[in-house]
Design a protein around this motif. Structure first.
Motif, PDB file in Angstrom:
ATOM      1  N   GLY A  53     -21.720  -3.863 -35.166  1.00  0.00           N
ATOM      2  CA  GLY A  53     -21.785  -4.738 -33.998  1.00  0.00           C
ATOM      3  C   GLY A  53     -22.962  -5.695 -34.012  1.00  0.00           C
ATOM      4  N   LEU A  54     -23.357  -6.170 -35.186  1.00  0.00           N
ATOM      5  CA  LEU A  54     -24.535  -7.035 -35.270  1.00  0.00           C
ATOM      6  C   LEU A  54     -24.287  -8.400 -34.628  1.00  0.00           C
ATOM      7  N   GLY A  55     -23.098  -8.970 -34.851  1.00  0.00           N
ATOM      8  CA  GLY A  55     -22.811 -10.280 -34.270  1.00  0.00           C
ATOM      9  C   GLY A  55     -22.799 -10.246 -32.762  1.00  0.00           C
ATOM     10  N   SER A  56     -22.162  -9.234 -32.177  1.00  0.00           N
ATOM     11  CA  SER A  56     -22.098  -9.141 -30.715  1.00  0.00           C
ATOM     12  C   SER A  56     -23.460  -8.815 -30.116  1.00  0.00           C
ATOM     13  N   THR A  57     -24.243  -8.006 -30.810  1.00  0.00           N
ATOM     14  CA  THR A  57     -25.587  -7.700 -30.308  1.00  0.00           C
ATOM     15  C   THR A  57     -26.456  -8.957 -30.328  1.00  0.00           C
ATOM     16  N   TYR A  58     -26.348  -9.740 -31.391  1.00  0.00           N
ATOM     17  CA  TYR A  58     -27.106 -10.990 -31.460  1.00  0.00           C
ATOM     18  C   TYR A  58     -26.662 -11.947 -30.357  1.00  0.00           C
ATOM     19  N   PHE A  59     -25.359 -12.060 -30.136  1.00  0.00           N
ATOM     20  CA  PHE A  59     -24.857 -12.925 -29.063  1.00  0.00           C
ATOM     21  C   PHE A  59     -25.426 -12.487 -27.723  1.00  0.00           C
ATOM     22  N   ARG A  60     -25.419 -11.181 -27.487  1.00  0.00           N
ATOM     23  CA  ARG A  60     -25.967 -10.652 -26.228  1.00  0.00           C
ATOM     24  C   ARG A  60     -27.410 -11.062 -26.026  1.00  0.00           C
ATOM     25  N   GLU A  61     -28.197 -10.981 -27.091  1.00  0.00           N
ATOM     26  CA  GLU A  61     -29.621 -11.304 -26.987  1.00  0.00           C
ATOM     27  C   GLU A  61     -29.894 -12.809 -27.010  1.00  0.00           C
ATOM     28  N   HIS A  62     -28.904 -13.611 -27.391  1.00  0.00           N
ATOM     29  CA  HIS A  62     -29.059 -15.073 -27.451  1.00  0.00           C
ATOM     30  C   HIS A  62     -27.872 -15.742 -26.753  1.00  0.00           C
ATOM     31  N   SER A  63     -27.489 -15.177 -25.609  1.00  0.00           N
ATOM     32  CA  SER A  63     -26.293 -15.643 -24.911  1.00  0.00           C
ATOM     33  C   SER A  63     -26.509 -17.003 -24.249  1.00  0.00           C
ATOM     34  N   PRO A  64     -25.499 -17.876 -24.292  1.00  0.00           N
ATOM     35  CA  PRO A  64     -25.617 -19.164 -23.607  1.00  0.00           C
ATOM     36  C   PRO A  64     -25.529 -19.045 -22.092  1.00  0.00           C
ATOM     37  N   ILE A  65     -25.115 -17.875 -21.583  1.00  0.00           N
ATOM     38  CA  ILE A  65     -25.113 -17.667 -20.132  1.00  0.00           C
ATOM     39  C   ILE A  65     -25.780 -16.337 -19.829  1.00  0.00           C
ATOM     40  N   PRO A  66     -26.465 -16.233 -18.685  1.00  0.00           N
ATOM     41  CA  PRO A  66     -27.115 -14.965 -18.314  1.00  0.00           C
ATOM     42  C   PRO A  66     -26.089 -13.843 -18.186  1.00  0.00           C
ATOM     43  N   LEU A  67     -26.496 -12.648 -18.572  1.00  0.00           N
ATOM     44  CA  LEU A  67     -25.577 -11.502 -18.530  1.00  0.00           C
ATOM     45  C   LEU A  67     -25.084 -11.206 -17.117  1.00  0.00           C
ATOM     46  N   ASP A  68     -25.907 -11.465 -16.113  1.00  0.00           N
ATOM     47  CA  ASP A  68     -25.492 -11.140 -14.746  1.00  0.00           C
ATOM     48  C   ASP A  68     -24.434 -12.106 -14.211  1.00  0.00           C
ATOM     49  N   ARG A  69     -24.129 -13.141 -14.973  1.00  0.00           N
ATOM     50  CA  ARG A  69     -23.042 -14.043 -14.578  1.00  0.00           C
ATOM     51  C   ARG A  69     -21.711 -13.654 -15.220  1.00  0.00           C
ATOM     52  N   MET A  70     -21.724 -12.659 -16.095  1.00  0.00           N
ATOM     53  CA  MET A  70     -20.503 -12.240 -16.781  1.00  0.00           C
ATOM     54  C   MET A  70     -19.727 -11.277 -15.888  1.00  0.00           C
ATOM     55  N   ALA A  71     -18.580 -11.729 -15.372  1.00  0.00           N
ATOM     56  CA  ALA A  71     -17.776 -10.878 -14.501  1.00  0.00           C
ATOM     57  C   ALA A  71     -17.097  -9.770 -15.297  1.00  0.00           C
ATOM     58  N   ALA A  72     -16.627 -10.106 -16.507  1.00  0.00           N
ATOM     59  CA  ALA A  72     -15.920  -9.115 -17.319  1.00  0.00           C
ATOM     60  C   ALA A  72     -15.785  -9.612 -18.745  1.00  0.00           C
ATOM     61  N   ASN A  73     -15.701  -8.667 -19.661  1.00  0.00           N
ATOM     62  CA  ASN A  73     -15.427  -8.956 -21.075  1.00  0.00           C
ATOM     63  C   ASN A  73     -14.246  -8.107 -21.523  1.00  0.00           C
ATOM     64  N   LEU A  74     -13.226  -8.759 -22.095  1.00  0.00           N
ATOM     65  CA  LEU A  74     -12.099  -8.050 -22.684  1.00  0.00           C
ATOM     66  C   LEU A  74     -12.090  -8.354 -24.177  1.00  0.00           C
ATOM     67  N   GLU A  75     -12.302  -7.304 -24.978  1.00  0.00           N
ATOM     68  CA  GLU A  75     -12.305  -7.393 -26.437  1.00  0.00           C
ATOM     69  C   GLU A  75     -10.914  -7.000 -26.946  1.00  0.00           C
ATOM     70  N   PHE A  76     -10.501  -7.613 -28.064  1.00  0.00           N
ATOM     71  CA  PHE A  76      -9.214  -7.283 -28.677  1.00  0.00           C
ATOM     72  C   PHE A  76      -9.457  -6.722 -30.067  1.00  0.00           C
ATOM     73  N   GLU A  77      -8.946  -5.518 -30.302  1.00  0.00           N
ATOM     74  CA  GLU A  77      -9.228  -4.801 -31.549  1.00  0.00           C
ATOM     75  C   GLU A  77      -7.963  -4.119 -32.051  1.00  0.00           C
TER      76      GLU A  77
END
Length: 432
Positions: free
Chosen positions: A288-312
């Motif tokens: 999960g390195l890419g998603s962890t990096y995105f989280r730490e360098h997100s273009p929007i604050p985490l508290d503005r994220m209502a929901a995340n749906l991942e497809f696997e």
């Protein structure tokens, strides 16, 4: 078909083919009308990794045991996996006698007895999830004559700054000769062990593709939706029946396709109230390195994220699920899944709680920081998992099409509503 083609050589994490894949996904985002998802006006986020290069043989020793001769790589053990860091910790032995109750303390170096059979793999995963620093396993066929330090299987990179991905804490796996395992088995549980690794760090890069469908709402309080998948797979690996390309059609070409198709469908409709981000991560297979990096360098604050749906891995129907339905990992952790189900999504509860799928995909990176984030998946344990025959021929396109189609209107409703999913009491995941 392009994602899973031999031309992309299995889309290995942090490889040139992963960059080609991210560029392809970004081009599709642009073609469907999404805007660049990053502050610099681009669609591709470069993920800064560090690749350890081991400069000399690794050793394993018992620090406080008088007369214990250190075990040597290439003579007593082979190094199957490592993040390149030296580790120390108490020895914990898992044997046939204690396997049902084995609870290794966090930070342990765990020795697995040779007679544990097929359950060893699940036991190793459990120990890593509980914080084991190293796993020591025995191979009856291993000897100094048939191993080499030139044949190390996986030296895993980590994020620049020393961070591991949210899904994969750093750990090492050593494969021991029977003689070496016998020596270690004579040590007392709790003996202080040390694995010494001398490594030089070199730069390496992975790539996320990020597009955005701007909504009508704006401002610091406006909530956004994230739809995501991972675009990497295992690349070139050990040949099976002459095939060394691990195409990853199901894992996770199918999920990447879902994100692109949902981008196409939602961008073609009326402008939603909420902004929707479409993200395909690199280096999921490295923890999960890419998603962890995105989280730490997100273009929007985490508290503005209502929901995340991942497809696997939505390429096949799971035999334990009702016909036509995908599983949603962590179903009983929040009200997101049941609410989407009410609006027509073909989703249901995960029938494999013992597999901990919720913690094994990119949703987990955001979930650990409070974002209501889940993964929609098909068959959780298909025969093609992490094998070269995970290819186009083994996908069920009717199931994929129906599954993706079922989510268009529920997601459109979510993007136009005021509904903000919530964790259920006591069910939000916590960082250890």
């Amino acid at each position: 078909m392009f994602l899973a083609s031999d031309a992309l050589r299995g889309r290995g994490s942090a490889t040139p083919e992963e960059l080609i894949t991210a560029t392809y996904v970004a081009s599709q985002f642009e073609r469907f009308g999404l805007k660049p998802g990053l502050p610099d006006g681009t669609y591709i986020q470069r993920v800064e990794l560090v690749q350890p290069v081991i400069e000399q043989s690794v050793t394993l020793t018992s620090v406080q045991t008088a007369g214990f001769t250190p075990l040597e790589e290439g003579k007593d053990f082979s190094l199957l996996r490592t993040d390149g860091k030296s580790v120390s910790g108490p020895l914990f032995k898992v044997t046939a006698a204690n396997v049902s109750s084995a609870q290794a303390p966090a930070g342990s170096i765990v020795l697995f007895a040779a007679d544990l059979g097929p359950q060893s793999r699940s036991l190793m995963r459990q120990m890593v999830s509980r914080g084991a620093k190293a796993l020591l396993r025995v191979s009856a066929s291993l000897s100094a004559a048939n191993m080499s330090t030139d044949e190390r299987a996986t030296i895993t990179p980590h994020l620049a700054g020393g961070e591991s991905g949210a899904m994969g804490p750093g750990f090492s796996i050593l494969t021991l000769t029977p003689a070496a395992a016998e020596r270690l088995s004579k040590l007392s549980d709790g003996s202080n062990m040390s694995i010494q690794i001398q490594a030089k760090d070199t730069p390496r890069y992975s790539y996320n593709a990020v597009g955005v469908l701007p909504g009508q709402q704006s401002g610091a309080d406006a909530k956004v939706i994230l739809l995501s998948a991972h675009l990497d797979h295992l690349g070139i690996g050990k040949p099976v029946s002459g095939d060394s390309i691990y195409n990853g059609a199901n894992d996770d070409g199918s999920g990447t396709t879902a994100v692109m198709e949902l981008a196409h469908a939602l961008a073609a409709g009326p402008t939603p109230r909420r902004t929707i981000y479409f993200i395909c991560y690199g280096s999921e297979e490295l923890g999960g390195l890419g998603s962890t990096y995105f989280r730490e360098h997100s273009p929007i604050p985490l508290d503005r994220m209502a929901a995340n749906l991942e497809f696997e891995m939505i390429g096949n129907q799971d035999p334990k699920m009702p016909k036509g339905k995908m599983m949603l990992t962590g179903w009983d952790r929040s009200n997101l899944g049941p609410t989407l189900l009410e609006h027509g999504a073909l989703l249901g509860d995960d029938p494999y709680p013992e597999q901990h799928f919720f913690e094994r995909s990119d949703n987990y990176s955001l979930a650990l920081k409070g974002v209501v984030a889940h993964t929609a998946g098909g068959w959780g344990t298909p025969p093609t998992y992490h094998k070269p025959d995970d290819d186009i021929a083994h996908l069920d396109f009717d199931f994929m099409t129906t599954a993706i189609q079922s989510l268009i209107e529920p997601l459109r409703w979510l993007a136009n509503s005021d509904f903000v999913p919530q964790w259920l009491p006591g069910r939000q995941p916590k960082e250890h």
